[in-house]
Scaffold this motif. Structure first.
Motif, PDB file in Angstrom:
ATOM      1  N   MET A   1      -7.860  -3.292 -20.550  1.00  0.00           N
ATOM      2  CA  MET A   1      -7.566  -3.200 -19.123  1.00  0.00           C
ATOM      3  C   MET A   1      -8.534  -2.204 -18.492  1.00  0.00           C
ATOM      4  N   ASP A   2      -9.121  -2.565 -17.360  1.00  0.00           N
ATOM      5  CA  ASP A   2     -10.066  -1.671 -16.701  1.00  0.00           C
ATOM      6  C   ASP A   2      -9.322  -0.510 -16.032  1.00  0.00           C
ATOM      7  N   PHE A   3     -10.081   0.496 -15.644  1.00  0.00           N
ATOM      8  CA  PHE A   3      -9.504   1.727 -15.112  1.00  0.00           C
ATOM      9  C   PHE A   3      -8.669   1.461 -13.860  1.00  0.00           C
ATOM     10  N   HIS A   4      -9.199   0.681 -12.926  1.00  0.00           N
ATOM     11  CA  HIS A   4      -8.487   0.419 -11.676  1.00  0.00           C
ATOM     12  C   HIS A   4      -7.146  -0.261 -11.948  1.00  0.00           C
ATOM     13  N   SER A   5      -7.132  -1.238 -12.826  1.00  0.00           N
ATOM     14  CA  SER A   5      -5.888  -1.943 -13.164  1.00  0.00           C
ATOM     15  C   SER A   5      -4.891  -1.001 -13.824  1.00  0.00           C
ATOM     16  N   MET A   6      -5.408  -0.137 -14.699  1.00  0.00           N
ATOM     17  CA  MET A   6      -4.541   0.806 -15.407  1.00  0.00           C
ATOM     18  C   MET A   6      -3.882   1.766 -14.413  1.00  0.00           C
ATOM     19  N   ILE A   7      -4.653   2.267 -13.471  1.00  0.00           N
ATOM     20  CA  ILE A   7      -4.116   3.185 -12.460  1.00  0.00           C
ATOM     21  C   ILE A   7      -3.061   2.474 -11.604  1.00  0.00           C
ATOM     22  N   GLU A   8      -3.325   1.231 -11.236  1.00  0.00           N
ATOM     23  CA  GLU A   8      -2.367   0.473 -10.432  1.00  0.00           C
ATOM     24  C   GLU A   8      -1.025   0.333 -11.139  1.00  0.00           C
ATOM     25  N   VAL A   9      -1.054   0.130 -12.447  1.00  0.00           N
ATOM     26  CA  VAL A   9       0.176  -0.005 -13.226  1.00  0.00           C
ATOM     27  C   VAL A   9       0.994   1.287 -13.167  1.00  0.00           C
ATOM     28  N   TRP A  10       0.318   2.422 -13.085  1.00  0.00           N
ATOM     29  CA  TRP A  10       0.974   3.728 -13.094  1.00  0.00           C
ATOM     30  C   TRP A  10       1.353   4.216 -11.694  1.00  0.00           C
ATOM     31  N   HIS A  11       1.060   3.451 -10.661  1.00  0.00           N
ATOM     32  CA  HIS A  11       1.255   3.898  -9.278  1.00  0.00           C
ATOM     33  C   HIS A  11       2.679   4.381  -9.010  1.00  0.00           C
ATOM     34  N   GLU A  12       3.670   3.630  -9.434  1.00  0.00           N
ATOM     35  CA  GLU A  12       5.064   4.015  -9.171  1.00  0.00           C
ATOM     36  C   GLU A  12       5.426   5.323  -9.874  1.00  0.00           C
ATOM     37  N   PHE A  13       4.927   5.500 -11.099  1.00  0.00           N
ATOM     38  CA  PHE A  13       5.178   6.739 -11.841  1.00  0.00           C
ATOM     39  C   PHE A  13       4.660   7.934 -11.049  1.00  0.00           C
ATOM     40  N   TYR A  14       3.433   7.853 -10.547  1.00  0.00           N
ATOM     41  CA  TYR A  14       2.854   8.976  -9.809  1.00  0.00           C
ATOM     42  C   TYR A  14       3.521   9.169  -8.457  1.00  0.00           C
ATOM     43  N   SER A  15       4.008   8.103  -7.866  1.00  0.00           N
ATOM     44  CA  SER A  15       4.737   8.220  -6.609  1.00  0.00           C
ATOM     45  C   SER A  15       6.033   9.005  -6.824  1.00  0.00           C
ATOM     46  N   VAL A  16       6.768   8.650  -7.867  1.00  0.00           N
ATOM     47  CA  VAL A  16       8.014   9.365  -8.170  1.00  0.00           C
ATOM     48  C   VAL A  16       7.714  10.815  -8.545  1.00  0.00           C
ATOM     49  N   LEU A  17       6.675  11.031  -9.333  1.00  0.00           N
ATOM     50  CA  LEU A  17       6.297  12.392  -9.733  1.00  0.00           C
ATOM     51  C   LEU A  17       6.005  13.256  -8.509  1.00  0.00           C
ATOM     52  N   SER A  18       5.257  12.726  -7.561  1.00  0.00           N
ATOM     53  CA  SER A  18       4.937  13.536  -6.374  1.00  0.00           C
ATOM     54  C   SER A  18       6.199  13.858  -5.582  1.00  0.00           C
ATOM     55  N   GLN A  19       7.120  12.893  -5.492  1.00  0.00           N
ATOM     56  CA  GLN A  19       8.362  13.131  -4.758  1.00  0.00           C
ATOM     57  C   GLN A  19       9.240  14.166  -5.457  1.00  0.00           C
ATOM     58  N   VAL A  20       9.369  14.042  -6.767  1.00  0.00           N
ATOM     59  CA  VAL A  20      10.190  14.988  -7.532  1.00  0.00           C
ATOM     60  C   VAL A  20       9.596  16.399  -7.451  1.00  0.00           C
ATOM     61  N   SER A  21       8.305  16.497  -7.648  1.00  0.00           N
ATOM     62  CA  SER A  21       7.649  17.813  -7.617  1.00  0.00           C
ATOM     63  C   SER A  21       7.742  18.459  -6.243  1.00  0.00           C
ATOM     64  N   ALA A  22       7.534  17.661  -5.213  1.00  0.00           N
ATOM     65  CA  ALA A  22       7.643  18.194  -3.849  1.00  0.00           C
ATOM     66  C   ALA A  22       9.074  18.645  -3.553  1.00  0.00           C
ATOM     67  N   THR A  23      10.047  17.885  -4.048  1.00  0.00           N
ATOM     68  CA  THR A  23      11.451  18.267  -3.856  1.00  0.00           C
ATOM     69  C   THR A  23      11.754  19.590  -4.541  1.00  0.00           C
ATOM     70  N   PHE A  24      11.316  19.725  -5.804  1.00  0.00           N
ATOM     71  CA  PHE A  24      11.531  20.975  -6.528  1.00  0.00           C
ATOM     72  C   PHE A  24      10.826  22.147  -5.844  1.00  0.00           C
ATOM     73  N   ALA A  25       9.602  21.905  -5.373  1.00  0.00           N
ATOM     74  CA  ALA A  25       8.872  22.964  -4.667  1.00  0.00           C
ATOM     75  C   ALA A  25       9.636  23.386  -3.419  1.00  0.00           C
ATOM     76  N   GLY A  26      10.167  22.410  -2.695  1.00  0.00           N
ATOM     77  CA  GLY A  26      10.945  22.718  -1.493  1.00  0.00           C
ATOM     78  C   GLY A  26      12.214  23.483  -1.807  1.00  0.00           C
ATOM     79  N   LEU A  27      12.905  23.068  -2.862  1.00  0.00           N
ATOM     80  CA  LEU A  27      14.124  23.777  -3.256  1.00  0.00           C
ATOM     81  C   LEU A  27      13.823  25.217  -3.671  1.00  0.00           C
ATOM     82  N   LEU A  28      12.737  25.400  -4.410  1.00  0.00           N
ATOM     83  CA  LEU A  28      12.354  26.755  -4.813  1.00  0.00           C
ATOM     84  C   LEU A  28      12.004  27.589  -3.577  1.00  0.00           C
ATOM     85  N   PHE A  29      11.264  26.997  -2.657  1.00  0.00           N
ATOM     86  CA  PHE A  29      10.883  27.699  -1.436  1.00  0.00           C
ATOM     87  C   PHE A  29      12.115  28.157  -0.653  1.00  0.00           C
ATOM     88  N   VAL A  30      13.066  27.253  -0.482  1.00  0.00           N
ATOM     89  CA  VAL A  30      14.286  27.596   0.247  1.00  0.00           C
ATOM     90  C   VAL A  30      15.063  28.676  -0.495  1.00  0.00           C
TER      91      VAL A  30
END
Length: 178
Positions: A1-30
């Motif tokens: 599988m080429d790099f672009h296809s591989m990244i596309e497969v992982w898109h949802e994982f990175y989307s959830v990761l960014s949301q979870v991390s941002a949420t934790f950062a916000g909770l820590l900030f508060v």
């Protein structure tokens, strides 16, 4: 599988990761904002330093995940920013560790295991840099290493956050100094 296809497969994982991390950062900030008087107390300088490190660690996870979600970034558009952010995080963490190690003051409020948190963070950012290099040279399966690094980092900074908040709530600051 080429790099672009591989990244596309992982898109949802990175989307959830960014949301979870941002949420934790916000909770820590508060959480830290609610204790800002204590956190800014002169005896809490080490706690404040670790709080800044922990907050940045959550933000680095957000940035790492956003890099992987850049549309059609390609190999160079992904690996170069990933490497540069990992290098930046490594340098900033090394500076924080250096300050912590040089700090010979006897502050009454410290977070147990802070040095270990800095050292493990250094290892984490080094590994993110290794992943960037591996991806750059064509080892697309290095994306699977990111899963372990993400779990490791979330566990590390969640532990750090818990220790920070426990220390700030322990009431180790003299009441007359508040």
């Amino acid at each position: 599988m080429d790099f672009h296809s591989m990244i596309e497969v992982w898109h949802e994982f990175y989307s959830v990761l960014s949301q979870v991390s941002a949420t934790f950062a916000g909770l820590l900030f508060v959480s830290l904002s609610l204790r800002h008087e204590v956190l800014n107390h002169p005896e809490c300088v080490r706690v404040k330093r670790l709080a800044q490190h922990t907050f940045k660690a959550f933000l680095y996870l957000v940035v790492f995940s956003l890099i992987f979600m850049i549309p059609k970034a390609g190999l160079l558009g992904t690996t170069i920013p990933l490497f540069l952010v990992a290098l930046y995080a490594l340098v900033i963490t090394a500076r924080g560790l250096k300050v912590e190690l040089k700090d010979k003051s006897k502050y009454s409020v410290q977070v147990s295991g802070a040095i270990k948190i800095y050292l493990l963070s250094l290892l984490t950012y080094l590994m993110f840099g290794v992943v960037a290099v591996l991806l750059f040279i064509g080892v697309n399966n290095a994306l699977y290493l990111v899963v372990g690094l993400v779990i490791w980092t979330l566990a590390l900074v969640t532990t750090s956050s818990w220790k920070l908040l426990a220390e700030l709530n322990a009431g180790n600051i003299r009441q007359s100094d508040k």
